[in-house]
Design a protein around this motif. Structure first.
Motif, PDB file in Angstrom:
ATOM      1  N   GLU A 199       0.836  -1.198   0.000  1.00 13.48           N
ATOM      2  CA  GLU A 199       0.000   0.000   0.000  1.00 13.48           C
ATOM      3  C   GLU A 199       0.863   1.237   0.000  1.00 13.48           C
ATOM      4  OE1 GLU A 199      -3.711  -0.571   2.487  1.00 13.48           O
ATOM      5  OE2 GLU A 199      -2.784   1.212   3.329  1.00 13.48           O
ATOM      6  N   GLU A 200       1.817   1.228   0.956  1.00 10.89           N
ATOM      7  CA  GLU A 200       2.647   2.422   1.051  1.00 10.89           C
ATOM      8  C   GLU A 200       3.497   2.604  -0.185  1.00 10.89           C
ATOM      9  OE1 GLU A 200       4.911   2.278   4.592  1.00 10.89           O
ATOM     10  OE2 GLU A 200       3.133   1.904   5.819  1.00 10.89           O
ATOM     11  N   GLU A 202       2.856   1.517  -3.135  1.00 14.24           N
ATOM     12  CA  GLU A 202       2.008   1.930  -4.245  1.00 14.24           C
ATOM     13  C   GLU A 202       1.754   3.422  -4.189  1.00 14.24           C
ATOM     14  OE1 GLU A 202      -1.552  -0.380  -4.327  1.00 14.24           O
ATOM     15  OE2 GLU A 202      -2.520   1.038  -5.678  1.00 14.24           O
ATOM     16  N   LEU A 203       1.439   3.846  -2.976  1.00 15.42           N
ATOM     17  CA  LEU A 203       1.179   5.264  -2.809  1.00 15.42           C
ATOM     18  C   LEU A 203       2.394   6.090  -3.178  1.00 15.42           C
ATOM     19  CD1 LEU A 203      -0.848   5.497   0.458  1.00 15.42           C
ATOM     20  CD2 LEU A 203      -1.509   6.329  -1.755  1.00 15.42           C
ATOM     21  N   LEU A 206       2.823   6.076  -6.878  1.00 13.07           N
ATOM     22  CA  LEU A 206       1.798   6.926  -7.481  1.00 13.07           C
ATOM     23  C   LEU A 206       2.176   8.388  -7.338  1.00 13.07           C
ATOM     24  CD1 LEU A 206      -1.615   5.420  -6.418  1.00 13.07           C
ATOM     25  CD2 LEU A 206      -0.872   5.877  -8.707  1.00 13.07           C
ATOM     26  N   TRP A 207       2.612   8.718  -6.152  1.00 11.32           N
ATOM     27  CA  TRP A 207       2.953  10.105  -5.893  1.00 11.32           C
ATOM     28  C   TRP A 207       4.116  10.548  -6.764  1.00 11.32           C
ATOM     29  CZ3 TRP A 207       1.292  14.438  -4.819  1.00 11.32           C
ATOM     30  CH2 TRP A 207       2.051  15.440  -4.222  1.00 11.32           C
TER      31      TRP A 207
ATOM     32  N   MET B  96      -7.722   6.022   0.696  1.00  9.46           N
ATOM     33  CA  MET B  96      -6.469   5.682   0.032  1.00  9.46           C
ATOM     34  C   MET B  96      -6.685   4.791  -1.167  1.00  9.46           C
ATOM     35  SD  MET B  96      -3.310   5.454   2.501  1.00  9.46           S
ATOM     36  CE  MET B  96      -3.757   4.643   3.994  1.00  9.46           C
ATOM     37  N   HIS B  97      -7.833   4.107  -1.215  1.00 12.68           N
ATOM     38  CA  HIS B  97      -8.117   3.273  -2.380  1.00 12.68           C
ATOM     39  C   HIS B  97      -9.046   4.002  -3.304  1.00 12.68           C
ATOM     40  CE1 HIS B  97      -6.311  -0.063  -0.351  1.00 12.68           C
ATOM     41  NE2 HIS B  97      -7.061   0.176   0.697  1.00 12.68           N
ATOM     42  N   SER B  98      -8.903   3.711  -4.593  1.00 17.45           N
ATOM     43  CA  SER B  98      -9.704   4.437  -5.571  1.00 17.45           C
ATOM     44  C   SER B  98     -11.185   4.168  -5.378  1.00 17.45           C
ATOM     45  CB  SER B  98      -9.250   4.021  -6.977  1.00 17.45           C
ATOM     46  OG  SER B  98     -10.279   4.211  -7.872  1.00 17.45           O
ATOM     47  N   MET B 134      -6.121  13.147   0.114  1.00 17.17           N
ATOM     48  CA  MET B 134      -6.323  12.033  -0.795  1.00 17.17           C
ATOM     49  C   MET B 134      -7.433  12.336  -1.784  1.00 17.17           C
ATOM     50  SD  MET B 134      -4.665   9.260  -0.681  1.00 17.17           S
ATOM     51  CE  MET B 134      -3.035   9.453  -0.164  1.00 17.17           C
ATOM     52  N   LYS B 137      -6.664  14.574  -4.751  1.00 14.84           N
ATOM     53  CA  LYS B 137      -5.864  14.092  -5.870  1.00 14.84           C
ATOM     54  C   LYS B 137      -6.728  13.721  -7.055  1.00 14.84           C
ATOM     55  CE  LYS B 137      -2.162  12.132  -3.178  1.00 14.84           C
ATOM     56  NZ  LYS B 137      -1.349  13.199  -2.752  1.00 14.84           N
TER      57      LYS B 137
END
Lengths: 408, 339
Positions: A199-200, A202-203, A206-207, B96-98, B134, B137
């Motif tokens: 998760e982290e 991925e974030l 993405l960022w 945090m998830h789409s 979040m 974005k």
């Protein structure tokens, strides 16, 4: 102390009923006396919560009847001799009481001749004596023998006997069995951990991706805006130049027009002045002052004078007319009634000299007048000479006179 | 009656603050029911369990389908502060998830969250701001935030909140202002951001410069920035941290589009630091620096100065990135243009 006190108080009370009751010692609730003394090494008696004792169990309260007064000595500290003597008397009293009790028989006195004898009536006679038969017995353990060990205590068996036996292969092998459980546990934990890390990650990815994209986008946007700005500037510049050029052309056009207009105006105005002057001259704005003067002043005056003269003439004529009329009427009357001839001639002659006199006066003034006056006098004379043909001839002469005047 | 618990003492590894989770697909519906129970302890335990479950995207999807978000919205107004904290945390993780983000937008959670912006508990506010960040974005999320009229609040909060929350607010603002900047400008955002540019923390400086960048992409923003902020930005170009440099260069890039900005940047002596940034091979700010120099080269004085530095741009032509190469070519063309 109490009975005496009571007596005193009662007396005091009886004596002074009206006086408010006062205590020598105020009544107070007495606390309980503790059962045990405080230990001697206690520094200070602790002040516990005051326990109020029950009055019924207080030893300090007088019990029994209080009718028999017990006299308490006045002084509460007797000397030791007194105390000893009291003690001895008390002891003697007690002893006497005891012996007296013993001697006192509780049974009635024997009848005469008989005697009371103490007899034992039990089955077995008992020797009554003061001292008790005592037997001394001794006992002693064996010398220097240890205490033997306590025997093992085995409780009695109760219940049923049951036996069990684990055969070969029945018991599970922990190592084998635990594997799948462990796998699941570890697997789930690792999965959860991976999930969180992913998760982290991925974030973060993405960022980063977004950042890079944002940079590119911003750069492109800036480029677009710069080109826009450039375009705007060029356009504005073009516009300005065009405007300037247009203004220039406009100015040129104006200048040519102005020049043309100027030329035309000049030409137009060139013969404006002479024509203006001509017009003015024609309309009589330029004049000779003397001529003007003569025209404006002299001639009106002349005309006025002429008018006046004519008026006078006319007046004269009218007067003459009226005269002639009256004369004619009179003559008529006379002819109808035959009036004389010389009367008509005399009034006809009278106005003549009056006419001639003013005419003579006027003659001296003007140049032209003598001509006309001469004519007039001639006419008057002619008229006077023809008095008979009155109305027609007068009228004719008047008309002729006026016509002459007009031609002048 | 037989209980599942054999002994009165709990097993050693169980967390007593979490509700026991039912197996498989029954987990979330059961938690949903527990969330609606009147007992405070049950609700708290259910929320703690939910926090853990929501890290899984599939569970997020299921939660959104089951309509968890309405319950969570109601819980946001609960009087107990633990519940509010945990609810905001759950919402943050969902954002945090789409899928979660879409669900949040559809259920209009943003306006409900906005009520809690003044909550005294720090963690609560931090979670809320993280959620907003979040959401911002996503373009729809940014539009949502704008529609909820949150920009004035956020700009005001910049002054009062602690540092880490300020960073979050700045991120949110930068994403929202990309769409529209007029509200923020009306609330005096430029003044506040100018202060932040001189803040001690590196992250805040770079983020504040980024927000200014976003503001200056709009026309009115450019006007607002040209007068006051350009000198400060030029000062930041020499800052030690590359992030700050990159953001400041970006902001300058947009500010110099307008002629006023160009003149004020030239007046503040922007060309030497920009040339330095271009010369560095690995600088993040390379692209932005090239673009800014292109803008400045349109002004005659700038062109004169830059004519002597064309070799720097020639070096940039060897850069691996396509965009940098193109930008360098454009820059060279502009510098050598004769009217």
């Amino acid at each position: 102390m109490l009975p005496a006190r009571d007596a005193e108080e009662a007396a005091a009370a009886a004596a002074a009923l009206a006086v408010r009751y006062s205590y020598s010692s105020r009544p107070r609730a007495l606390s309980a006396r503790p059962k045990y003394r405080a230990p001697p090494d206690a520094a200070e008696p602790e002040k516990e919560s005051v326990r109020y004792a029950n009055l019924m169990y207080d030893r300090r309260v007088v019990r029994g009847n209080t009718y028999a007064l017990q006299v308490i000595p006045a002084c509460t500290h007797p000397d030791p001799l007194e105390i000893q003597r009291q003690r001895e008397t008390r002891r003697r009293a007690l002893a006497r009481k005891r012996t007296k009790e013993q001697e006192q028989s509780r049974t009635p006195e024997p009848v005469e001749g008989r005697e009371h004898v103490h007899v034992q009536t039990e089955l077995y006679l008992e020797e009554i004596s003061d001292w008790v038969i005592g037997v001394d017995t001794e006992c002693q353990t064996d010398a220097f023998l240890d205490r033997p060990p306590t025997p093992l205590f085995i409780p009695a068996k109760t219940g049923k006997d049951v036996a069990t036996q684990i055969e070969e292969g029945e018991l599970f092998d922990f190592d084998i069995e635990v594997k799948p459980i462990l796998e699941v546990l570890v697997g789930k934990t690792v999965e959860q951990a991976l999930l969180e890390v992913m998760e982290e990650e991925e974030l973060a990815r993405l960022w980063a991706h977004q950042c890079a994209y944002a940079e590119l986008r911003n750069a492109e946007l800036a480029e677009v805006q710069r080109l826009e700005e450039q375009d705007r500037r060029y356009r504005e510049e073009k516009e300005r130049r065009k405007r300037q050029h247009k203004e220039l052309l406009q100015k040129q056009k104006e200048t040519t027009e102005k020049i043309a207009a100027r030329a035309f105006a000049k030409r137009y105005l060139a013969d404006l002045i002479p024509s203006v002057f001509n017009n003015l001259h024609e309309s009589g704005f330029f004049y000779d002052p003397i001529e003007r003067d003569i025209e404006t002043e002299f001639l009106p005056w002349l005309m006025a004078e002429v008018e006046e003269t004519l008026e006078r003439k006319v007046l004269g004529r009218t007067m003459l007319d009226s005269l002639i009329r009256t004369v004619v009427e009179k003559r008529l009357d006379a002819f109808s009634s035959q009036p004389p001839f010389d009367q008509t001639e005399a009034p006809a002659e009278e106005p003549r000299p009056t006419d001639v006199e003013p005419q003579v006066a006027i003659e001296t003034d003007a140049d032209d007048q003598p001509v006309t006056e001469e004519k007039e006098t001639d006419k008057l004379v002619a008229e006077a000479q023809r008095p008979r043909r009155i109305s027609f001839m007068l009228h004719d002469s008047d008309q002729a006179g006026t016509e002459d005047l007009e031609t002048e | 009656m037989a209980h599942t618990r054999i002994s009165s003492s709990l097993p050693p590894d169980i967390d007593p603050t979490k509700a026991p989770i039912a197996f498989g697909r029954r987990a979330l519906p059961k938690l949903n029911e527990e969330l609606q129970s009147p007992v405070l302890l049950t609700q708290q335990r259910a929320l703690m369990a939910l926090c853990d479950l929501v890290h899984d995207p599939e569970k997020v999807y299921q939660a959104v389908e089951l309509g968890f978000l309405d319950n969570l919205k109601t819980l946001l107004r609960h009087h107990d502060s633990t519940i509010r904290q945990k609810t905001t945390e759950v919402l943050y993780i969902m954002a945090m998830h789409s899928v979660g983000r879409q669900g949040l937008i559809k259920n209009g959670v943003i306006s409900a969250l906005a009520e809690l912006l003044d909550n005294p508990v720090d963690i609560c506010r931090k979670n809320i701001h993280q959620t907003f960040e979040m959401m911002a974005k996503l373009p729809e999320g940014a539009v949502d935030i704008l529609h909820a009229g949150l920009i004035p609040f956020l700009v005001l909060k910049l002054k009062s909140e602690p540092d880490e929350i300020q960073e979050l607010i700045l991120d949110t603002l930068s994403n929202c202002l990309r769409v529209e900047a007029s509200e923020a400008l009306a609330n005096g955002a430029v003044t506040i951001l100018k202060e932040k540019l001189t803040h001690s923390s590196v992250a805040i400086r770079s983020k504040a410069a980024w927000v200014l960048l976003e503001i200056s992409t709009h026309l009115e923003g450019k006007t607002a920035i040209c007068e006051e902020v350009t000198p400060v930005l030029v000062g930041l170009l020499e800052d030690a941290d590359p992030e700050v440099q990159a953001s400041a260069t970006g902001a300058l890039m947009f500010a110099t589009v307008k002629p006023q900005g160009r003149f004020s940047a030239l007046g503040a002596g922007a060309i030497p630091p920009l040339l330095k940034l271009v010369a560095e091979e690995t600088s993040k700010a390379r692209l932005s620096a090239i673009k800014t120099l292109t803008m400045l080269a349109e002004v005659p004085e700038g062109r004169k100065t830059l004519l002597g530095h064309t070799h720097t741009f020639q070096q940039c032509l060897n850069d691996p990135s396509e965009a940098v190469k193109r930008a360098a070519q454009i820059a060279i063309r502009v510098i050598q243009w004769k009217p």
